[in-house]
Write a protein that holds these residues in place. Structure first.
Motif, PDB file in Angstrom:
ATOM      1  N   ILE A 128      10.290   3.090   0.927  1.00 61.95           N
ATOM      2  CA  ILE A 128      10.595   1.891   0.143  1.00 61.95           C
ATOM      3  C   ILE A 128      11.959   2.026  -0.524  1.00 61.95           C
ATOM      4  O   ILE A 128      12.779   1.095  -0.508  1.00 61.95           O
ATOM      5  CB  ILE A 128       9.497   1.648  -0.913  1.00 61.95           C
ATOM      6  N   LEU A 129      12.220   3.185  -1.122  1.00 60.64           N
ATOM      7  CA  LEU A 129      13.501   3.403  -1.798  1.00 60.64           C
ATOM      8  C   LEU A 129      14.657   3.382  -0.813  1.00 60.64           C
ATOM      9  O   LEU A 129      15.744   2.870  -1.129  1.00 60.64           O
ATOM     10  CB  LEU A 129      13.466   4.731  -2.552  1.00 60.64           C
ATOM     11  N   ASN A 130      14.443   3.930   0.381  1.00 56.89           N
ATOM     12  CA  ASN A 130      15.492   3.907   1.395  1.00 56.89           C
ATOM     13  C   ASN A 130      15.774   2.488   1.876  1.00 56.89           C
ATOM     14  O   ASN A 130      16.933   2.111   2.064  1.00 56.89           O
ATOM     15  CB  ASN A 130      15.105   4.795   2.577  1.00 56.89           C
ATOM     16  N   ALA A 133       9.669  -4.447   1.229  1.00 63.22           N
ATOM     17  CA  ALA A 133       9.131  -3.152   1.652  1.00 63.22           C
ATOM     18  C   ALA A 133       7.973  -2.732   0.763  1.00 63.22           C
ATOM     19  O   ALA A 133       6.969  -2.168   1.239  1.00 63.22           O
ATOM     20  CB  ALA A 133      10.230  -2.095   1.630  1.00 63.22           C
ATOM     21  N   ASN A 134       8.070  -3.007  -0.517  1.00 64.43           N
ATOM     22  CA  ASN A 134       6.997  -2.651  -1.443  1.00 64.43           C
ATOM     23  C   ASN A 134       5.727  -3.447  -1.149  1.00 64.43           C
ATOM     24  O   ASN A 134       4.619  -2.900  -1.145  1.00 64.43           O
ATOM     25  CB  ASN A 134       7.464  -2.904  -2.880  1.00 64.43           C
ATOM     26  N   LYS A 135       5.885  -4.737  -0.874  1.00 61.32           N
ATOM     27  CA  LYS A 135       4.724  -5.572  -0.544  1.00 61.32           C
ATOM     28  C   LYS A 135       4.075  -5.122   0.760  1.00 61.32           C
ATOM     29  O   LYS A 135       2.845  -5.071   0.880  1.00 61.32           O
ATOM     30  CB  LYS A 135       5.165  -7.033  -0.425  1.00 61.32           C
ATOM     31  N   MET A 136       4.908  -4.773   1.748  1.00 62.75           N
ATOM     32  CA  MET A 136       4.372  -4.316   3.025  1.00 62.75           C
ATOM     33  C   MET A 136       3.607  -3.014   2.866  1.00 62.75           C
ATOM     34  O   MET A 136       2.544  -2.819   3.469  1.00 62.75           O
ATOM     35  CB  MET A 136       5.514  -4.156   4.033  1.00 62.75           C
ATOM     36  N   ALA A 137       4.134  -2.106   2.058  1.00 58.23           N
ATOM     37  CA  ALA A 137       3.454  -0.825   1.840  1.00 58.23           C
ATOM     38  C   ALA A 137       2.087  -1.039   1.192  1.00 58.23           C
ATOM     39  O   ALA A 137       1.101  -0.384   1.565  1.00 58.23           O
ATOM     40  CB  ALA A 137       4.325   0.078   0.968  1.00 58.23           C
ATOM     41  N   LYS A 138       2.017  -1.953   0.258  1.00 51.11           N
ATOM     42  CA  LYS A 138       0.728  -2.231  -0.392  1.00 51.11           C
ATOM     43  C   LYS A 138      -0.271  -2.839   0.576  1.00 51.11           C
ATOM     44  O   LYS A 138      -1.471  -2.534   0.519  1.00 51.11           O
ATOM     45  CB  LYS A 138       0.948  -3.156  -1.604  1.00 51.11           C
TER      46      LYS A 138
END
Length: 307
Positions: free
Chosen positions: A226-228, A294-299
């Protein structure tokens, strides 16, 4: 009924914790948030004698001018390509290296590998660029060896088609060992009894890696991914120093990214500060959108996000 302590009393009770965090808060306030005041330059025609506040507002004129420049879209395209290349070719490597180092059972040999892989990180890109120039330049070691063998010269530093491969390769050599540190720390936190129990059940080393080590690493991998992704537009995923020290006019078409483009417009070409600030604001907005996505996808994939 429990009475909640007053805020000032809770502050006094935890005063030492606040003292510890105070330097970090001051740093972010001075060097991260205060400079955001300069973003108004993106909407102004900067006049150095009038200052930022006294300069004339021009609205979105700087953005309209920017979007009409072919050089800007070339830098934008290069930034996206190099950033995706880093995610595909560079991001997974420290994970594999950490998994492999974890399988080395001899402690001294494991430490030796860690030192060898990590040492290049402490070399600046100025030093590394000097090494690459001496090795790959027109009169470098590689071309001298080719001349001895009767072969033609090659100069990877001025070949646009090979320059991106040079960027990815040199970045991997420099930082893959450093990137393994976080993953090795996560692996070190895995309960050893899990490996012992799996051994009793007949699991081999590959099965232990697949069913114990990797599942324990997934949350760490997700956060770093996510950070990348959130920093993709910044220096093509994190490489202003690298590209600035390695590139040259011959490879601008393939290597010029938004950060080097901003530098050249601001200091080398000497054009408007407003359009340079507009570039920075433009890529920051895209970074925010990418980070949020990216954060939403990871969740959605069952991993913990960063917010």
């Amino acid at each position: 009924m429990q009475v909640r302590a007053k805020p000032w009393k809770r502050l006094f009770e935890h005063k030492y914790l606040y003292v510890l965090v105070a330097p970090l808060l001051v740093y972010y306030a001075l060097f991260e948030y205060a400079p955001m005041y300069g973003l108004v330059l993106a909407f102004k025609e900067f006049n150095i004698s009038r200052g930022i506040l006294g300069s004339e507002w021009v609205g979105l004129a700087n953005f309209r001018e920017l979007f009409q420049l072919n050089d800007f879209w070339t830098a934008f395209r290069n930034t996206v390509i190099i950033a995706f290349g880093r995610l595909v070719f560079e991001f997974p490597v420290p994970i594999f290296v950490a998994l492999l180092l974890n399988e080395v059972r001899k402690a001294k040999l494991k430490k030796f590998y860690q030192v060898v892989y990590t040492f290049p990180h402490f070399l600046s890109w100025v030093i590394i660029s000097g090494i690459l120039f001496n090795f790959l330049g027109s009169f470098g070691v590689l071309n001298q060896l080719l001349a001895v063998l009767g072969l033609g010269k090659v100069n990877l530093l001025v070949e646009p088609d090979s320059f991106r491969a040079l960027i990815f390769g040199s970045s991997l050599w420099k930082d893959m060992g450093w990137g393994t540190i976080i993953y090795l720390a996560a692996i070190a936190g895995i309960n050893p009894s899990l490996y012992e129990a799996s051994s009793i059940d007949g699991a081999n080393r590959w099965q232990q890696m697949r069913y114990i080590t990797w599942p324990s690493l997934k949350s760490t991998v997700a956060i770093l991914f996510i950070l990348n992704v959130g920093g993709m537009m910044s220096s093509g995923g994190g490489g202003f120093d690298q590209i600035f020290n390695l590139y040259n006019p011959a490879v601008y078409e393939k290597a010029d990214i938004l950060d080097t483009y901003i530098y050249r417009r601001t200091f080398a070409v000497g054009e408007s500060y407003g359009t340079s600030t507009a570039v920075g604001l433009f890529k920051s907005v895209i970074n925010f959108v990418l980070l949020y996505t990216a954060n939403k996808m990871a969740k959605r994939l069952g991993q913990e996000g960063i917010f």
